[in-house]
Design an enzyme around this catalytic site. Sequence first.
Site: not given
Ligand code: BG6
Length: 491
Positions: A46, A149, A178-179, A183, A217, A236, A241, A341
């Site tokens: 925006r 996501k 979904d990242h 990997k 994490e 999350d 994941h 976390k």
């Molecule tokens: C994201 C979450 O999808 O993945 C985050 O929203 C998280 O909260 C992150 O920190 C972790 O990704 P990676 O690749 O660092 O394990």
Amino acid sequence: RVIAPQCLVIFGASGDLTHRKLVPALFELFKQRRLPSEFALLGCARRPWSDDEFRGKMAEALASKIAENQEAWDQFVSKLFYEPVDLQQPEDVVRLGKRLETVDQQCATRGNRTFYLSVSPKFYGSGCRALADAGLLKDPQRSRVVIEKPFGRDYGSAQALNRVVKSCGQENQIFRIDHYLGKETVQNIMVLRFANTIFEPIWNRNYISSVQITAAETVGVEERAGYYETSGALRDMVQNHLTQMLAITAMEPPGRFDPEAIRNEKAKVLQAARLADEQEPWNCCIRGQYGPGGSHDAPLAGYRQEPGVDPNSTTETYVAMKLFVDNWRWQGVPFYVRTGKRLAKRLSEVVLTFREAPVHLFDAATGGPTANQLILRIQPDEGAEFRFEVKSPGSGMRSRPIDMEFSYDESFGEPSDEGYVRLLADAMLSDPTLFTRSDEVEAAWRLYTPLLELIEDSPWQLPIHPYESRTWGPAAADALLARDGLLWRRP
Ligand code: BG6
């Protein structure tokens, strides 16, 4: 595989993800010469930025990467453009259509477009609708939408969102990202399982006694309290994941390596998965929240003291749970899943523990467990290790475990690309193999529905267990495994 000429349109271009992940990933693809020369990136949000302002913001955010290769950046930056767009305003979307035609002429991108929705999840449905209404999705060969996501908040909302999205285009135009699937090490689970013959015969309930899946994490909520307060660890990390790691670990071998064959098997295994105790979910799920911690010199705030977090928040920053997969391969094998976390270590891994030898002929030199373990190290220290017993040197016949290791770094040298590099390329190649299909995403939400409902209706039954920052989470999570005579792995 060659990416066809195209324009990548990012909605939410002023947001965090764009400068933290997406533009760096595209710059990486550019440096690897994998982007076609007829390529444009059109940022949309925006804010009334100009092309130059957008280029300046990206340059600021990527400063350290640019310093390594200024020349490449100078070429890449000329492919960046910006158009102020509010997807909720039909006239903005019409203007976007016109701008895209101009970009097509300027950059020879031939009307081929990938739209990336990196906006607030509440706009995913209306965003797709706006693109479809403006006629921007009508060519299934030359238009596609990537959706970040979380895809939905629960089973019902994911179904509703799928209905909207499917009314805007074909399933093969929709890329739910979904990242974790980007990997190398997650993809390697498939290669390890399906390119070798030694694993498949023992990859089942006859040989495996339990599976642990961890994504730990060390970071806290960082600057994302606004989002995280409405999400929590279950939405999350677990629903996406961790569940994807579970699906790839537990799926049946597909007949072919093609998107539908792979995703059929993933969907099937998720449909067979369930909470260990669906009637009384508190018996199989622990929620936690980090409190203060750290050292005297570097104290860490607790979650409730983080900026933007409700001081009485009951959002979980940690989840541990036990699941079963009710099929022939996995009947009775517990899958323990945990994420959190501010834990003691950054570590994602899948651990398969094998049954112990039926007769113990030798004393264990370490007094520890003697079960074999296959540890798939997702990150950091990407690789795998296999733990087995060997004779402990010296007189007598005592056994002790050793680890046989494979390390990506040692074997291949160069660091693997970030997940977004792979996934952005795949989306632009129109290859959906590593993206979540509608039935998968729904099956994943359905799996956690009993928990989500309980948290909504009677949260006291799934209380929040506080844990100190930089520890391994609440003691209650240890008790969950202790009831089965097991321990979480703490490397
Ligand atoms: C994201 C979450 O999808 O993945 C985050 O929203 C998280 O909260 C992150 O920190 C972790 O990704 P990676 O690749 O660092 O394990």
